[in-house]
Scaffold this active site. Structure first.
Site, PDB file in Angstrom:
ATOM      1  N   LYS A  40      76.564  44.200  19.853  1.00 30.62           N
ATOM      2  CA  LYS A  40      75.870  44.328  18.335  1.00 30.62           C
ATOM      3  C   LYS A  40      74.829  43.476  18.115  1.00 30.62           C
ATOM      4  O   LYS A  40      74.013  44.025  17.417  1.00 30.62           O
ATOM      5  CB  LYS A  40      77.355  44.313  17.307  1.00 30.62           C
ATOM      6  N   ASN A  41      74.986  42.353  18.461  1.00 32.50           N
ATOM      7  CA  ASN A  41      74.059  41.221  18.152  1.00 32.50           C
ATOM      8  C   ASN A  41      72.796  41.489  19.027  1.00 32.50           C
ATOM      9  O   ASN A  41      71.849  40.408  18.768  1.00 32.50           O
ATOM     10  CB  ASN A  41      74.658  39.911  18.193  1.00 32.50           C
ATOM     11  N   ARG A 113      73.231  41.971   7.932  1.00 31.68           N
ATOM     12  CA  ARG A 113      72.057  40.924   7.724  1.00 31.68           C
ATOM     13  C   ARG A 113      70.782  41.404   8.488  1.00 31.68           C
ATOM     14  O   ARG A 113      69.807  40.721   8.473  1.00 31.68           O
ATOM     15  CB  ARG A 113      72.837  39.477   8.262  1.00 31.68           C
ATOM     16  N   CYS A 137      79.268  39.287   7.412  1.00 27.78           N
ATOM     17  CA  CYS A 137      80.388  38.519   7.053  1.00 27.78           C
ATOM     18  C   CYS A 137      80.331  37.415   6.052  1.00 27.78           C
ATOM     19  O   CYS A 137      79.357  36.596   6.240  1.00 27.78           O
ATOM     20  CB  CYS A 137      81.160  37.968   8.356  1.00 27.78           C
ATOM     21  N   ARG A 142      75.150  31.042   4.699  1.00 23.05           N
ATOM     22  CA  ARG A 142      74.489  31.772   5.424  1.00 23.05           C
ATOM     23  C   ARG A 142      72.739  31.944   4.823  1.00 23.05           C
ATOM     24  O   ARG A 142      72.363  33.126   4.398  1.00 23.05           O
ATOM     25  CB  ARG A 142      75.018  33.383   5.585  1.00 23.05           C
ATOM     26  N   ASP A 327      82.030  32.866  17.461  1.00 23.74           N
ATOM     27  CA  ASP A 327      82.673  34.218  17.261  1.00 23.74           C
ATOM     28  C   ASP A 327      83.950  34.505  18.400  1.00 23.74           C
ATOM     29  O   ASP A 327      84.733  35.273  18.244  1.00 23.74           O
ATOM     30  CB  ASP A 327      81.724  35.452  17.758  1.00 23.74           C
ATOM     31  N   VAL A 349      79.105  25.507  13.919  1.00 20.47           N
ATOM     32  CA  VAL A 349      78.115  26.475  13.589  1.00 20.47           C
ATOM     33  C   VAL A 349      78.043  26.845  12.100  1.00 20.47           C
ATOM     34  O   VAL A 349      76.990  26.933  11.416  1.00 20.47           O
ATOM     35  CB  VAL A 349      78.260  27.595  14.473  1.00 20.47           C
ATOM     36  N   ARG A 435      82.585  47.598  11.769  1.00 14.32           N
ATOM     37  CA  ARG A 435      81.301  46.913  11.724  1.00 14.32           C
ATOM     38  C   ARG A 435      80.792  46.517  13.185  1.00 14.32           C
ATOM     39  O   ARG A 435      79.568  46.624  13.757  1.00 14.32           O
ATOM     40  CB  ARG A 435      81.189  45.916  10.860  1.00 14.32           C
TER      41      ARG A 435
END
Ligand code: EPU
Length: 455
Positions: A40-41, A113, A137, A142, A327, A349, A435
């Site tokens: 996803k990232n 995002r 999320c 953020r 994560d 983080v 997601r």
């Protein structure tokens, strides 16, 4: 009542399960084989990069997740023609990129995002960018200050309005010397996607060097960019006048692999994750082994299982790459509730990433969250002004509960807690999990979970 339904399915019929909810009958191991595809990232960022190319691009191993749909929708708003030439592939024709009405852009507000990363490519392509309210999320503030400061350093003019952020580049974009206050993944991507077409050289200090960033650099290099990754988190980018499209297979999803590995451990199961690779997972694999999990690296994936015996407590600090990813902590914490002794997890983080612990405590876990960290607990690096710590004392048997999923990774941890717990759980707001986890329901089925799902 349909006689072919499992017990969980029958009870789903009885309670009139609400949509987007799952009923789980826990206490059964997850066994079997599943496949992970592109991260996803990475995939979502690779999709933004197509805007920089004058010719078509082809991305392979694109996961079927809602974040990908959001980015696809936004690209289409700007006139990119997106098609699906084969299973898991997306092709992008950028020959008619054009400005979009804010109402069309705004229709994608709050969903992801990724839109913040459209800034550089749109400024190069159209001379302006409009960014809607961001989503993602809720795991802390953020902020996007690093992104906006970097864009200003390139010469962008940033206006924050009620409707969103408006950017222009009256004098074009010029290479810059930028030092990030923290090696932010998103801000590093912002700089890369902007610097490749800016005039002159950009030096980025304190850059993030996650494998997903390296894969994005590989894509940009295929497109014609000149980017060198130097020692000590420095990246040098020499701007070029033109970039072409690319063909690329997305890096596998490391976060999904770590999630299923934890699921195998938590449910005392045995899961083969096709598509997982060792080199990007080494930090996770070390911790998984220390906790008492077993794994076998094979040519086409990694098998994870609970080898029997007691799980052991660990101390972990989340960190930027090559550290233990933020994560990965949520699913692993579910396994730590079954370890014999006290585990410590320091989150460095994000400032608010233990919200999911409350539901685990409701299920019988013993997790104490220290919102300001643990003052006298030695840590490897003191890096952030804020940090949280969780102390997990185990083993504690888990029992079923009704849970509303709060965020992506926390939600996955609730799901596997419910799968391992005695009794029945009802988990709602499952959509948030899709997601980032492709075909989650099919995968649960393939692994033999006992559940009924109302999509
Ligand atoms: N930060 C700022 N200002 C900024 C940008 C970041 O203060 O302008 C702070 C953040 O608040 C956070 C820290 O810097 O405390 C790190 O944030 P980073 O920018 O690295 O994260 P991100 O790019 O927003 C990506 C992933 C996250 C993953 C982090 C860390 C995407 C879409 N998201 O977020 O993934 O946790 O990097 O690796 O790539 C997830 O997949 O569930 C997820 C949250």
């Amino acid at each position: 009542m349909n006689p072919l339904l499992t017990d969980a399915q029958k009870s789903g019929e009885r309670v009139g399960l609400k949509s987007d909810s799952i009923i789980i009958n826990g206490g059964k191991p997850l066994n079997g084989s599943i496949e992970v595809r592109g991260a996803k990232n990475l995939a979502t960022k690779a999709m933004v990069a197509v805007l920089l190319g004058e010719t078509p691009s082809l991305l392979k191993d694109v996961p079927d997740i809602s974040d990908v749909q959001v980015v696809r929708g936004l690209l289409e708003v700007y006139g990119v023609k997106v098609s699906n030439p084969a299973h898991g592939q997306l092709s992008f024709d950028t020959s008619n990129v054009e400005s979009a009405h804010f109402a069309e852009i705004d229709a994608h507000a709050g969903a992801s995002r990724i839109p913040i990363l459209f800034c550089g490519p749109l400024l190069h392509r159209l001379g302006e960018a409009r960014i809607p309210d961001l989503g993602g999320c809720r795991i802390g503030d953020r902020p996007i200050d690093f992104h906006l400061d970097a864009l200003r350093a390139f010469g962008a003019v940033v206006e924050k309005k009620f409707e969103g952020i408006f950017l222009t580049a009256p004098n074009g974009l010029t290479g810059a010397n930028i030092e990030l206050p923290y090696p932010s993944v998103g801000a590093t991507e912002q700089v890369l996607l902007t610097a490749v077409r800016a005039s002159g050289v950009t030096e980025l200090k304190n850059a993030a060097i996650e494998p997903e960033i390296m894969d994005l650099i590989a894509i940009l290099q295929k497109m014609g960019a000149i980017i060198s990754v130097e020692p000590n988190r420095v990246i040098l980018i020499e701007g070029v006048d033109r970039l072409e499209g690319y063909t690329h297979r997305a890096l596998f999803d490391r976060n999904e692999v770590a999630s299923w590995a934890s699921a195998a451990l938590v449910t005392k199961g045995d899961i083969f994750v096709r598509g997982a690779r060792q080199s990007e997972m080494m930090t996770f694999l070390n911790v998984f082994r220390k906790v008492g999990g077993a794994f076998d690296v094979q040519e086409d994936g990694i098998r994870f299982w609970h080898p029997g015996g007691e799980l052991k407590p660990v101390t972990i600090e989340t960190d930027v790459h090559p550290g233990f990813m933020t994560d990965w902590q949520q699913p692993l914490i579910v396994a730590l509730t079954q370890a014999h002794g006290e585990s410590f997890v320091h989150e460095t983080v994000y400032e608010n990433r233990f919200g999911f612990a409350d539901a685990l405590n409701e299920m019988g876990a013993n997790i104490v969250v220290h919102k300001s960290g643990l003052p006298n607990h030695p840590r490897r690096v003191a890096r952030r002004d804020f940090e949280q710590a969780a102390v997990i004392t185990g083993p504690t048997p888990l029992h079923g509960a009704n849970i509303y999923v709060p965020d992506l990774r926390g939600g996955f941890s609730h799901l596997i807690a419910a799968l391992s717990a005695e009794g029945q759980s009802v988990i709602s707001n499952m959509g948030i999990i899709s997601r980032g986890y492709e075909h989650i329901i099919d995968k649960l089925e393939a692994l033999g979970a006992d559940f009924v799902y109302e999509g």
